[in-house]
Design an enzyme around this catalytic site. Structure first.
Site, PDB file in Angstrom:
ATOM      1  CG  ASN A 207      -4.944 -72.736 -93.005  1.00 26.00           C
ATOM      2  OD1 ASN A 207      -4.625 -72.181 -94.207  1.00 26.00           O
ATOM      3  ND2 ASN A 207      -5.645 -71.757 -92.154  1.00 26.00           N
ATOM      4  CD1 TRP A 208      -0.364 -75.952 -96.328  1.00 23.75           C
ATOM      5  CD2 TRP A 208       0.407 -75.459 -98.517  1.00 23.75           C
ATOM      6  NE1 TRP A 208      -0.088 -77.285 -96.803  1.00 23.75           N
ATOM      7  CE2 TRP A 208       0.591 -77.000 -98.209  1.00 23.75           C
ATOM      8  CE3 TRP A 208       0.958 -75.003 -99.680  1.00 23.75           C
ATOM      9  CZ2 TRP A 208       0.758 -77.634 -99.244  1.00 23.75           C
ATOM     10  CZ3 TRP A 208       1.385 -75.856-100.724  1.00 23.75           C
ATOM     11  CH2 TRP A 208       1.218 -77.195-100.498  1.00 23.75           C
TER      12      TRP A 208
ATOM     13  CD  GLU B 202      -8.558 -73.853 -87.275  1.00 25.21           C
ATOM     14  OE1 GLU B 202      -7.750 -74.397 -87.310  1.00 25.21           O
ATOM     15  OE2 GLU B 202      -8.747 -72.493 -87.726  1.00 25.21           O
TER      16      GLU B 202
ATOM     17  N   GLY C  86      -1.657 -70.729 -83.599  1.00 26.01           N
ATOM     18  CA  GLY C  86       0.073 -70.430 -83.926  1.00 26.01           C
ATOM     19  C   GLY C  86       0.617 -70.022 -82.563  1.00 26.01           C
TER      20      GLY C  86
ATOM     21  CB  SER D 228      -0.860 -75.104 -81.223  1.00 26.51           C
ATOM     22  OG  SER D 228      -0.913 -73.650 -81.130  1.00 26.51           O
TER      23      SER D 228
ATOM     24  N   GLY E  37      -2.184 -75.660 -88.917  1.00 25.11           N
ATOM     25  CA  GLY E  37      -1.569 -74.683 -89.516  1.00 25.11           C
ATOM     26  C   GLY E  37       0.162 -74.806 -89.709  1.00 25.11           C
ATOM     27  N   GLY E  38       0.483 -74.282 -88.979  1.00 25.48           N
ATOM     28  CA  GLY E  38       2.222 -74.208 -88.951  1.00 25.48           C
ATOM     29  C   GLY E  38       2.669 -75.788 -89.177  1.00 25.48           C
TER      30      GLY E  38
END
Ligand code: PGA
Length: 251
Positions: free
Chosen positions: A9-10, A167, A173, A212, A233-234
């Site tokens: 997921n950008w 999530e 994050g 994370s 994500g990140g």
């Protein structure tokens, strides 16, 4: 058997240059045939990323889509049918940033879920509790309610063609990850809730963990019986790191 899935997921990240570089890096990964891999770029870049990954097995999804399936007068939105037409396969529904920052309600998310399926997109329904809810012992209640919203509206069979991502909001994050056992406990509860109505749907649905996830903790998480991969994500913004997470899912 459920195939593991790793999804990137950008979020609202990327410029033309960084998206080109990331797409190029992803196109060079050698990915196990046993796993499914997806990326969710910002809507602006979906076309470019689809073109850039055309020769790979990586599928592209959208981070959001409209409450109605077909194109029409709805300023600022993107219709699921438009996403499908350009080659999107999946769409995230109910990411906590959309629930909390944009204020999307279960009712709106139900409409988005149904509209996506009507257009042939597979929804990835995101569920998860906040830190306060976890500390109050309400994790399973909150996640159960988010899931029930869809089940009550469309029946459990809606999950024959959907993915669920657990999530925990406090892990997104933040660098804090749910322990493999904490995540497994929630995943098992989700599967049980579905199994109470349809054992086959419950067995078949892919349950991703997100929050994370990185190369260093992926293998341990993906090793749990009810964790079928991750929503990243990140760490999905770096092709090498994302590739390492995909390898952890493939082993
Ligand atoms: P994170 O995000 O991996 O950066 O924690 C996960 C997500 O929000 O999907």
């Amino acid at each position: 058997m459920r195939r593991p899935m790793v999804a990137g997921n950008w979020k609202m990240h990327g410029t033309r240059a960084s998206v080109a570089e990331l797409t190029q890096g992803l196109s060079q990964l050698s990915l196990s045939s046993g796993i499914e891999v997806a990326v969710f770029p910002p809507a602006l870049f979906i076309n470019t990323v689809i073109d850039g990954l055309a020769k790979t097995k990586i599928v592209v999804g959208a981070q959001n889509s409209a409450v109605q399936s077909e194109q029409g007068a709805l300023t600022g939105e993107v219709a699921p049918s438009q996403l499908a037409e350009v080659g999107c396969k999946l769409v995230l529904i109910g990411h906590s940033e959309r629930r909390q920052v944009i204020g999307e309600s279960d009712e709106v998310l139900n409409r988005k879920f149904a509209a996506a399926q009507a257009a042939g997109l597979k929804p990835v329904l995101c569920v998860g509790e906040t830190l306060e809810e976890r500390e109050a012992g309400k994790t399973l209640e909150v996640v159960g309610r988010q899931l029930s919203s869809i089940i009550d509206a469309f029946g459990v069979s809606a999950f024959a063609n959907a993915v669920i991502a657990y999530e925990p909001v406090w892990a997104i994050g933040t660098g804090l990850t749910a322990s493999p056992q904490q995540a497994q406990d929630v995943h098992a509860a989700i599967r049980q809730q579905l199994a109470a109505q349809d054992a086959e749907v419950a067995e078949g649905v892919q349950l991703l963990y997100g929050g994370s996830v990185k190369a260093a903790n992926a293998a341990e998480l993906f090793g749990m019986p009810d964790i079928d991969g991750g929503l990243i994500g990140g760490a999905s913004l770096n092709a090498d790191e994302f590739g390492a997470i995909c390898r952890a899912a493939g082993n």
